[in-house]
Design a protein around this motif. Structure first.
Motif, mmCIF file in Angstrom:
data_model
loop_
_atom_site.group_PDB
_atom_site.id
_atom_site.type_symbol
_atom_site.label_atom_id
_atom_site.label_comp_id
_atom_site.label_asym_id
_atom_site.label_seq_id
_atom_site.Cartn_x
_atom_site.Cartn_y
_atom_site.Cartn_z
ATOM 1 N N GLY A 125 -37.031 20.778 28.766
ATOM 2 C CA GLY A 125 -35.843 19.931 28.668
ATOM 3 C C GLY A 125 -34.738 20.465 29.575
ATOM 4 N N LYS A 126 -34.580 21.791 29.599
ATOM 5 C CA LYS A 126 -33.536 22.388 30.451
ATOM 6 C C LYS A 126 -33.836 22.119 31.921
ATOM 7 C CE LYS A 126 -31.755 26.355 27.919
ATOM 8 N NZ LYS A 126 -31.901 27.787 27.738
ATOM 9 N N LYS A 127 -35.122 22.145 32.241
ATOM 10 C CA LYS A 127 -35.509 21.999 33.639
ATOM 11 C C LYS A 127 -35.498 20.535 34.100
ATOM 12 C CE LYS A 127 -39.139 23.581 36.731
ATOM 13 N NZ LYS A 127 -40.461 24.165 36.785
ATOM 14 N N TYR A 128 -35.994 19.630 33.235
ATOM 15 C CA TYR A 128 -36.208 18.250 33.693
ATOM 16 C C TYR A 128 -35.172 17.261 33.160
ATOM 17 C CZ TYR A 128 -40.661 20.142 35.195
ATOM 18 O OH TYR A 128 -41.629 20.902 35.794
ATOM 19 N N GLY A 129 -34.307 17.694 32.230
ATOM 20 C CA GLY A 129 -33.265 16.782 31.766
ATOM 21 C C GLY A 129 -33.528 16.241 30.370
ATOM 22 N N PRO A 130 -32.625 15.337 29.919
ATOM 23 C CA PRO A 130 -32.653 14.883 28.514
ATOM 24 C C PRO A 130 -33.880 14.077 28.146
ATOM 25 C CG PRO A 130 -30.958 13.724 29.769
ATOM 26 C CD PRO A 130 -31.496 14.788 30.673
ATOM 27 N N ASP B 274 -46.664 26.967 24.669
ATOM 28 C CA ASP B 274 -46.755 28.215 23.912
ATOM 29 C C ASP B 274 -47.611 27.932 22.671
ATOM 30 O OD1 ASP B 274 -44.603 30.886 23.411
ATOM 31 O OD2 ASP B 274 -45.998 30.225 21.849
ATOM 32 N N GLN B 275 -48.649 28.720 22.475
ATOM 33 C CA GLN B 275 -49.609 28.404 21.411
ATOM 34 C C GLN B 275 -48.987 28.536 20.019
ATOM 35 O OE1 GLN B 275 -52.813 27.072 22.023
ATOM 36 N NE2 GLN B 275 -51.673 26.885 23.929
ATOM 37 N N LEU B 276 -48.017 29.432 19.866
ATOM 38 C CA LEU B 276 -47.403 29.609 18.542
ATOM 39 C C LEU B 276 -46.118 28.801 18.397
ATOM 40 C CD1 LEU B 276 -47.809 33.353 17.549
ATOM 41 C CD2 LEU B 276 -48.986 31.359 16.654
ATOM 42 N N TYR B 277 -45.316 28.805 19.449
ATOM 43 C CA TYR B 277 -44.001 28.135 19.369
ATOM 44 C C TYR B 277 -43.888 27.060 20.450
ATOM 45 C CZ TYR B 277 -42.770 32.057 16.407
ATOM 46 O OH TYR B 277 -42.750 32.983 15.404
ATOM 47 N N PRO B 278 -44.667 25.948 20.330
ATOM 48 C CA PRO B 278 -44.608 24.926 21.382
ATOM 49 C C PRO B 278 -43.201 24.349 21.546
ATOM 50 C CG PRO B 278 -45.823 24.137 19.455
ATOM 51 C CD PRO B 278 -45.587 25.586 19.245
ATOM 52 N N GLU B 279 -42.394 24.402 20.481
ATOM 53 C CA GLU B 279 -41.039 23.844 20.583
ATOM 54 C C GLU B 279 -40.215 24.596 21.640
ATOM 55 O OE1 GLU B 279 -42.210 25.659 18.143
ATOM 56 O OE2 GLU B 279 -40.703 26.623 16.894
ATOM 57 N N LYS B 280 -40.534 25.889 21.849
ATOM 58 C CA LYS B 280 -39.791 26.661 22.864
ATOM 59 C C LYS B 280 -40.144 26.157 24.258
ATOM 60 C CE LYS B 280 -39.101 30.798 20.177
ATOM 61 N NZ LYS B 280 -39.472 32.156 19.904
ATOM 62 N N THR B 281 -41.426 25.840 24.470
ATOM 63 C CA THR B 281 -41.835 25.314 25.783
ATOM 64 C C THR B 281 -41.123 23.985 26.040
ATOM 65 O OG1 THR B 281 -44.010 26.232 25.288
ATOM 66 C CG2 THR B 281 -43.847 24.810 27.213
ATOM 67 N N VAL C 143 -40.443 12.714 26.116
ATOM 68 C CA VAL C 143 -39.779 13.609 25.174
ATOM 69 C C VAL C 143 -38.267 13.439 25.329
ATOM 70 C CG1 VAL C 143 -39.511 16.010 24.450
ATOM 71 C CG2 VAL C 143 -41.680 15.241 25.438
ATOM 72 N N VAL C 144 -37.621 12.950 24.258
ATOM 73 C CA VAL C 144 -36.160 12.865 24.277
ATOM 74 C C VAL C 144 -35.653 14.159 23.646
ATOM 75 C CG1 VAL C 144 -34.144 11.603 23.451
ATOM 76 C CG2 VAL C 144 -36.203 10.359 24.108
ATOM 77 N N ASN C 145 -34.891 14.905 24.455
ATOM 78 C CA ASN C 145 -34.620 16.292 24.093
ATOM 79 C C ASN C 145 -33.137 16.551 23.863
ATOM 80 O OD1 ASN C 145 -36.363 18.492 23.815
ATOM 81 N ND2 ASN C 145 -35.516 19.484 25.619
ATOM 82 N N ASP C 146 -32.374 15.473 23.757
ATOM 83 C CA ASP C 146 -30.922 15.613 23.741
ATOM 84 C C ASP C 146 -30.367 14.768 22.598
ATOM 85 O OD1 ASP C 146 -28.223 15.824 25.492
ATOM 86 O OD2 ASP C 146 -28.504 13.739 24.851
ATOM 87 N N TYR C 147 -29.433 15.340 21.844
ATOM 88 C CA TYR C 147 -28.955 14.691 20.614
ATOM 89 C C TYR C 147 -28.338 13.312 20.889
ATOM 90 C CZ TYR C 147 -26.378 13.952 16.272
ATOM 91 O OH TYR C 147 -25.891 13.421 15.106
#
Ligand code: HEM
Length: 492
Positions: free
Chosen positions: A55-60, A43-50, A72-76
């Protein structure tokens, strides 16, 4: 016929390598396109949303290509297990073409590695602490800037203004006083020239073509006609370093090694001499000092100004929050007394608002790259040394499992039943681990003292008195609101 077959085979091999070969041992992730990787899928404005959705699709942990591969580590919990518990392993920085070109090697504080980074980071944190960061002795200087900022705002006499000038002025002077021991006066032409260079650098550096140079550095030889901006970026970069060098040269003329250092530059000069005597001069050189000061500016200036500008645009869009902040300020501090850092405990709503601003603004939407300094297992995948990896903390800030209705601006979410401020471990605007922001304490002081004083002494209103400016983001590595205007009225 034969030539056609050979070309066909080469293309097939290229596509195999791009689409499968390079990816086969890395964690899964979105399929990269040839040449540009996943760049155009963000997403050109909000890449964090992409990244959050991936992360939801491919995992932590997943792999994306920008266009170089990056984990990309996407999980706390995984962030803690990796970046916190194995801090040293996750504390590398990539060896990038662009930093080699601009810094003439891996120098400074941000992109340096190994012993050079460790020693310079440790020295810089000590030096900054000695000048009052985290110890509140810097407080009078920040307050001095806050009050000058207020004067500038009050001088607008109810006319619509952008907040850029007063905020830039205050934040720049705080860094300048730490780095060089002096402040600029309003409208100082030298300051304007320096700020313009910074602004231009930031625009050029954030251009997507600069990212492409990372994989295809030879592209720079085709400028012009290609509009890459690399040549101008180098010129602006050199002008910034020249500016810093001039200040260092002035220091050298008045520097006295028997007196306590007046600022970071003095402290560095002192350290350089000490290290040279100890035979470790190569870790503390003049070029390393110039690039370290450049990094304090580069990392600490635009980030703080952007956060303050976000703060006010969120208040304009949430007048009840502004009202509650003003009520708390009037009740606890009054309208004459100067704010101090000790007031944090007595101003829970202000603390909650600052935390909420940093959560929603997510000013660094894709975390800064680290590399792993040895082979390591991340989320079950064996990852080779030098692989790029990020702790994608912005994903935490927009996760509905961690924050109810994350898209809403609600400082109340950080106030408990007894009215106390609750610091939330999932709000990590300064990142985590050994490479976390070096200026966190300074930034926290500035946000509290600047914002608190602004609330205490100013009323921020929409330009037409009714319609708040829409919160629109400028595309780039760093989120900041597109320039907006508002009216600032003095509070009696
Ligand atoms: C609201 C303001 C700020 C925010 C949100 C912020 C955020 C960050 C982030 C996310 C990083 C990267 C951490 C990582 O790689 O894991 C960073 C690094 C850094 N920041 Fe800040 N920062 C702010 C203000 C400052 C200030 C005021 C200074 C100093 C004047 C500063 C100096 C640095 C330096 C030197 C680094 C590199 C640290 C290293 O690589 O060891 N920052 N910052």
């Amino acid at each position: 016929m034969l030539v056609g077959l050979v070309i066909g085979l080469l293309i097939a091999y290229y596509l195999y390598r791009e689409l499968y070969g390079k990816r086969k041992n890395l964690p899964p992730g979105p399929r990269p396109w040839p040449v540009v990787g996943n760049l155009l899928q963000l997403d050109q404005l909000y890449p964090e949303k992409t990244l959050f959705d991936w992360g939801k699709k491919y995992g932590p942990v997943f792999t994306m290509w920008l266009p170089l591969p990056m984990l990309v580590v996407n999980d706390y919990d995984l962030m803690k297990e990796t970046f916190l518990r194995q801090g040293d392993t996750f504390a590398g920085r990539p060896d990038l073409f662009i930093t080699r070109a601009l810094l003439k090697g891996n120098y400074g504080l941000f992109f340096t590695n190994g012993k050079m980074w460790r020693e310079n980071r440790r020295f810089s944190l000590h030096a900054l602490r000695d000048f009052g960061i985290g110890r509140n002795t810097l407080q009078p200087q920040i307050m001095d800037q806050a009050l000058q900022m207020i004067d500038l705002l009050h001088n607008s006499a109810g006319e619509p203004i952008t907040l850029l000038e007063p905020f830039t002025f205050g934040v720049a002077n705080v860094i300048n006083v730490l780095a060089f021991g002096y402040t600029w006066k309003v409208g100082d032409p030298e300051m304007l020239r320096f700020m313009n260079l910074f602004e231009e650098f930031s625009v050029l550096f954030q251009h997507p073509s600069i990212m492409l140079l990372e994989s295809y550095p030879w592209l720079r030889h085709f400028e012009p006609p290609l509009p890459i901006g690399f040549k101008r970026l180098n010129e602006v970069n050199d002008a910034i370093y020249k500016f810093i060098l001039d200040d260092i040269e002035k220091h050298k003329k008045t520097f006295n090694e028997n007196e306590p250092p007046r600022d970071y530059t003095d402290a560095y000069l002192l350290e350089m001499r000490k290290r040279q005597k100890e035979g470790e001069g190569d870790l503390f050189t003049e070029w390393q000092m110039i690039t370290a000061i450049g990094d304090l500016w580069g990392a600490g200036f635009a980030t703080t100004v952007a956060t303050l500008r976000f703060a006010i645009i969120y208040l304009l869009n949430n007048p009840l929050v502004q009202q509650k902040l003003q009520e708390e300020m009037d009740r606890v501090i009054g309208n004459e007394n100067e704010l101090t850092m000790d007031d944090q405990k007595r101003l829970p709503y202000l603390c909650a608002t600052i935390q909420e601003i940093q959560r929603v603004a997510n000013i660094i939407p894709i975390s800064v790259q680290h590399t792993v300094t040895e082979d390591v297992v991340i989320g079950g995948f064996l990852v080779p040394k030098d692989t790029q990896v990020i702790a994608q903390t912005p994903s935490l800030h927009i996760d509905e499992k961690l924050f109810d209705e994350p898209e809403k601006f609600m400082p109340e979410r950080f106030i408990d039943e007894d009215g106390h401020f609750v610091k939330n471990d999932h709000v990590l605007p300064f990142s985590l681990g050994k490479r976390a922001c070096m200026g966190e304490s300074l930034a926290r002081m500035e946000l509290f003292l600047f914002l608190g004083t602004l609330i205490q002494r100013c009323d921020f209103r929409p330009e037409d008195g009714v319609t708040p400016p829409p919160i629109v983001i400028q595309p780039g590595f760093m989120h900041s609101p597109v320039p907006y205007k508002c009216i600032v009225l003095p509070r009696k």
